[in-house]
Design an enzyme around this catalytic site. Structure first.
Site, PDB file in Angstrom:
ATOM      1  CB  THR A  75      -2.455   0.032  -4.896  1.00 60.08           C
ATOM      2  OG1 THR A  75      -2.778  -1.138  -5.634  1.00 60.08           O
ATOM      3  CG2 THR A  75      -2.809  -0.179  -3.440  1.00 60.08           C
ATOM      4  CE  LYS A 129     -10.731  -4.000 -10.172  1.00 63.76           C
ATOM      5  NZ  LYS A 129      -9.991  -3.255  -9.132  1.00 63.76           N
ATOM      6  CG  HIS A 188      -7.777  -6.514   1.073  1.00 69.43           C
ATOM      7  ND1 HIS A 188      -6.712  -5.684   0.781  1.00 69.43           N
ATOM      8  CD2 HIS A 188      -7.315  -7.413   1.968  1.00 69.43           C
ATOM      9  CE1 HIS A 188      -5.651  -6.082   1.465  1.00 69.43           C
ATOM     10  NE2 HIS A 188      -5.987  -7.128   2.196  1.00 69.43           N
ATOM     11  CE  LYS A 199      -8.468   0.881 -12.602  1.00 67.98           C
ATOM     12  NZ  LYS A 199      -8.049   1.304 -11.282  1.00 67.98           N
ATOM     13  NE  ARG A 200      -8.191 -10.049 -12.892  1.00 70.60           N
ATOM     14  CZ  ARG A 200      -8.029 -11.289 -12.421  1.00 70.60           C
ATOM     15  NH1 ARG A 200      -6.897 -11.634 -11.848  1.00 70.60           N
ATOM     16  NH2 ARG A 200      -8.983 -12.184 -12.541  1.00 70.60           N
ATOM     17  CE  LYS A 224       1.273  -0.186  -7.654  1.00 67.68           C
ATOM     18  NZ  LYS A 224       0.732  -1.496  -8.088  1.00 67.68           N
TER      19      LYS A 224
HETATM   20  C1  OX2 Z   1      -8.296  -5.490  -3.701  1.00 63.06           C
HETATM   21  C2  OX2 Z   1      -9.310  -4.365  -3.695  1.00 63.06           C
HETATM   22  O1  OX2 Z   1     -10.292  -4.591  -4.674  1.00 63.06           O
HETATM   23  C3  OX2 Z   1      -8.583  -3.040  -3.981  1.00 63.06           C
HETATM   24  O2  OX2 Z   1      -9.475  -1.969  -3.898  1.00 63.06           O
HETATM   25  C4  OX2 Z   1      -7.447  -2.845  -3.002  1.00 63.06           C
HETATM   26  O3  OX2 Z   1      -6.663  -1.737  -3.372  1.00 63.06           O
HETATM   27  C5  OX2 Z   1      -6.554  -4.063  -2.963  1.00 63.06           C
HETATM   28  O4  OX2 Z   1      -7.310  -5.241  -2.697  1.00 63.06           O
HETATM   29  C6  OX2 Z   1      -5.477  -3.962  -1.908  1.00 63.06           C
HETATM   30  O5  OX2 Z   1      -6.027  -3.618  -0.672  1.00 63.06           O
HETATM   31  N1  OX2 Z   1      -9.343  -8.918  -3.669  1.00 63.06           N
HETATM   32  N2  OX2 Z   1      -8.665  -7.914  -4.198  1.00 63.06           N
HETATM   33  C7  OX2 Z   1      -8.898  -6.825  -3.476  1.00 63.06           C
HETATM   34  O6  OX2 Z   1      -9.732  -7.137  -2.510  1.00 63.06           O
HETATM   35  C8  OX2 Z   1      -9.985  -8.464  -2.652  1.00 63.06           C
HETATM   36  C9  OX2 Z   1     -10.845  -9.270  -1.779  1.00 63.06           C
END
Ligand code: OX2
Length: 831
Positions: free
Chosen positions: A676, A571, A372, A565-566, A680
């Site tokens: 994601t 970001k 991810h 978002k976080r 939405k």
């Molecule tokens: C997140 C990613 O940062 C994000 O871009 C992605 O949409 C999401 O995972 C689901 O795939 N921790 N959080 C993420 O990656 C990690 C490691």
């Protein structure tokens, strides 16, 4: 197993095989029965919390029957099952989702009304299940939703943290964390399974087994018990109900009575406390690994209990071990559960007596791994001495996996010492480190990224050596998706009924590509008006929410510009707030008349910073300090408002996302694997201001590049700037410089405090290229504003974008996994 008399058995069989009646009377009676018995309430002391509990437990009883039916059905057809192993499931609330899935929301609403409550208030009594940090955990929740809705035989496995994601308070502009005691109230959405528990060992030493030829025994270990809690996952419009099995560490059996008797009270409970810690808290880091011993233990407790449970279920099928990978697929959600590879290998060798090769063939046909992120700070590595101390047998197995792997590499590329060092699972640092991503790749049959650009990048960069060894076909893409149930149908019922009207029925909820029908209505004036009215309604609701959570009045006629978002440097919330300062200066310098002609804007931020992430916390402080100045400036009025909504969570997202005009997804190109929430927002008729990164790229492909506001450098250009001395020496452009000047003037409080933020927005400290993208970012903002002045053009884009989002349903993602990675089939449960 106790034997029942035939008579009792047939009654029981008869009862569970019938669906409960669905009429209002039955539902009201079930709620009242629960209230007066389970909750010990009477009509005089029942509150809205009780109404929630009664209704929620009544729904849960329906779900449990279906969960059991689904499970028995898949057993009976000996279906291959998929297990989604994830340390995080960011579920949010369940009540509304469950009523909609069962098609009983009206009936429950009426029952609630009869009791004297309003459904909206009762829904608000539910605490979020926040067992995740952000995108990764929410993705897992959307995926189990899709598994259930599309009739796949699939379960999630995770941990039942006593404290979920911390609650965020904002005090004097600073983030303050408070524990998330989400289990203080009864939790209707879990079912304890004390009969399902497994022993999990830590520490100790290994010795050659006396009975098993290739095996080892694990001796002098400390043993804990992991106990299962089942969390039913309602399928929408199907009888199928999925499950997330969460493990909790048992403690009661660890009370040391002899120590207690001798007066050593803290000694008596020491072991209980140690066990309790294992499943006490979710680590609150998103995209960051800090290598803590307790985290390793959490991961292993999770992995060991899960693999034991999967094997136990496989054994009930009566099939031979050679059939294991035809009956079981396991998906590793990032590397957090990667120890499962070593654990399955251990059990097959040490407990089942297999030889290495036979065991390894089973392991590598069973696991698949999703990556991810490419952020180096997120890569899990465990210190080898620590691994050896806590999991001595697993370290031995990892060494052997690595040995055989490196021998294989050596055969393919003889004498390439460099390659061997680069690709080894064990990094030769001091101390040595086990690279979990490498273990996950070697132990899996497929590795996937989460959006096309990300899957391409991992093949070209962090995993390129593995492509050399395994060839390209092991590495695939599965673009993320989101559940239309929650992210359209539930959070935006107003929009949902418009879509239903366009499609002709509500089949789009489970077949989201049907929402393309919306495109046929883009020229229908009445439809467009109603589309815009829905957006206005959602903006009014958010304005209300802002008033009640922040005490700030905002006008819902303004453009709602949202970034939630976080909080993370990559970001770039920092770039956003810097642009807000720029806008504020510009407005200040305008004649009042001209100011009135500008598009009024409400800039909304929300998101949590990891508790130890200093810069992220400082960004929150800057946002709040700017908000203070801007919102109290009489000259500015409604032209600009800045809002930081505290405690962003799934249920807050459900209010915020449907209300956006524009949302920002502005990570430095190449850093956001997918994202994601972008999906939405667009599904809810919001437009995107974004960089050429993650899923933004595929959203652009789907909706057309004239519908989206893209800016900034491209992923392949990033390193040139990052490591370019000449660029580092270039001063920021005048716009950014003027923003720095404003901060330094002290307008937002002690300017020294914000120096670290200025330092990481230009020059050598600008790792995320804020100064590089700032000019094009401002231009993109201007384009947004221009378009917003033309309501017709804006609404057209809004409808077209929403109509073209079919690809981004998590149902599509799950179909991709099922077909290309898991090799499993959906079957509608027949019970
Ligand atoms: C997140 C990613 O940062 C994000 O871009 C992605 O949409 C999401 O995972 C689901 O795939 N921790 N959080 C993420 O990656 C990690 C490691």
């Amino acid at each position: 197993q106790p034997k029942h008399s035939d008579h009792l058995n047939s009654e029981f069989v008869d009862f569970v095989s019938k669906e409960l009646p669905r009429d209002e009377k039955t539902i009201l009676t079930s709620i009242i029965t629960l209230l007066s018995s389970t909750f010990f309430k009477n009509p005089h002391n029942t509150t809205s919390v009780d109404a929630y509990n009664g209704a929620a437990f009544s729904i849960r009883n329906r779900l449990l029957r279906r969960l059991d039916g689904t499970d028995q059905f898949f057993n009976s057809i000996k279906a291959k099952r998929v297990y989604y192993m994830s340390l995080e499931f960011l579920i949010g609330r369940t009540f509304d989702n469950a009523m909609l899935a069962l098609g009983l929301k009206n009936e429950y609403s009426n029952a609630i009304k009869t009791l004297g409550y309003r459904m909206e208030d009762v829904i608000d009594e539910e605490r979020d299940a926040a067992l995740g940090n952000g995108g990764l955990g929410r993705l897992a929740a959307c995926f189990v939703d899709s598994l259930a809705c599309s009739n796949y035989p699939g379960w999630g496995y995770g941990l039942r943290y006593k404290y979920g994601m911390f609650q965020q308070q904002i005090i004097n502009g600073y983030q303050v964390e408070a524990p998330d005691c989400w289990l203080d109230n009864p939790n209707p959405w879990e079912f304890p399974r004390p009969e399902i528990s497994y022993k999990v060992k830590f520490y100790g030493n290994v010795a050659k087994s006396a009975t098993i030829p290739h095996g080892y025994t694990w001796e002098n270990a400390v043993e804990y018990d992991a106990m299962a809690f089942d969390v039913p996952v309602p399928g929408y419009g199907t009888k199928n109900v999925g499950n997330i099995r969460l493990w909790s560490c048992k403690t009661n059996n660890l009370f040391d009575l002899s120590r207690f008797n001798s007066g050593d009270y803290s000694g008596a409970t020491a072991n209980m406390i140690a066990a309790d810690m294992l499943t006490n808290v979710l680590y609150p880091n998103d995209n960051h690994n800090n290598g803590k011993e307790l985290r390793l233990k959490q991961e292993y407790l999770f992995v060991s209990a899960t693999i034991q449970d999967v094997i136990a279920r496989f054994k009930t099928s009566g099939k031979a071990w050679s059939e294991f990978s035809h009956m079981v697929a396991i998906q590793l959600n990032d590397t957090h559960p990667a120890l499962g590879i070593a654990e399955l290998q251990r059990i097959l060798i040490d407990d089942e007596g297999m030889e290495w090769d036979q065991a390894w063939a089973i392991v590598t046909k069973t696991f698949a791994f999703t990556n991810h992120t490419i952020l180096p700070e997120a890569m899990e590595k465990w210190s080898v001495p620590m691994l050896g101390k806590i999991l001595p047998r697993h370290l031995g197995i990892i060494y052997d996996i690595n040995l055989y792997f490196l021998q294989h590499v050596e055969k393919l590329y003889p004498n390439d010492r460099d390659l061997l060092a680069k690709i080894s699972i064990i990094e030769e640092s001091s101390p040595q480190q086990a690279r979990m991503a490498y273990l996950a790749i070697v132990g899996s049959h497929h590795v996937n990224g989460v959006a096309q650009i990300h899957s391409d990048i991992i093949k070209d960069t962090i995993f390129s050596d593995f492509v050399k060894v395994y060839g390209p076909d092991k590495f695939v893409n599965v673009t993320n998706g989101v559940a239309p149930r929650r992210w359209v149908n539930q959070c935006n019922p107003e929009l949902a009924s418009l879509i239903t009207e366009a499609v002709g029925d509500d089949s789009w909820v489970n077949h989201y590509s049907k929402s393309s029908k919306l495109e046929e209505f883009v020229d229908d004036e009445d439809f467009r008006r109603r589309w815009w009215e829905v957006k206005q309604t959602k903006k009014d609701q958010l304005a209300q929410y802002i008033k009640s959570t922040c005490g700030i009045e905002v006008s819902s006629n303004a453009l709602f510009d949202i970034q939630v978002k976080r909080i993370h440097e990559y970001k770039r919330q920092l770039m956003n707030i810097l642009s807000v300062i720029y806008r504020y200066n510009k407005l200040k310098n305008m004649a009042p008349q001209m100011r009135k002609e500008q598009v009024p804007r409400v800039v909304v931020f929300a998101g949590k910073a990891a508790s130890g992430y200093y810069i992220a916390k400082l960004i929150i402080k800057l946002i709040n300090s700017v908000a203070d100045v801007v919102n109290n400036d009489k000259d500015i009025g409604d032209s600009l408002k800045v809002v930081f909504i505290p405690d962003y969570c799934v249920s807050a997202a459900e209010v915020i996302i449907p209300a956006s005009d524009i949302s920002q997804h502005i990570s430095t190109a190449g850093t956001e694997a997918s994202g994601t929430s972008n999906m939405k927002f667009v599904m809810n008729g919001g437009l995107i201001l974004g960089t050429v990164d993650g899923a933004n790229v595929e959203i652009t492909e789907e909706v057309g590049d004239e519908q989206i506001f893209m800016f900034g450098v491209l992923a392949h250009e990033v390193d040139d700037f990052r490591f370019n001395q000449r660029y580092h020496a270039t001063p920021p452009d005048s716009a950014l410089q003027s923003v720095f000047d404003t901060i330094r003037s002290g307008l937002f409080g002690n300017p020294d405090e914000f120096n670290p933020l200025i330092d990481c927005s230009h020059g050598a400290g600008d790792n995320y290229l804020v100064s590089v993208d700032f000019p094009s970012y401002l231009m993109a903002h201007d384009a947004v504003e221009e378009l917003y002045k033309d309501n017709d053009a804006w609404v057209t884009k809004s409808i077209l974008c929403a109509a073209r989002m079919g690809k981004f349903s998590s149902d599509r993602s799950i179909d991709d996994y099922a077909e290309n990675i898991w090799n499993i089939e959906p079957t509608a449960a027949d019970f």
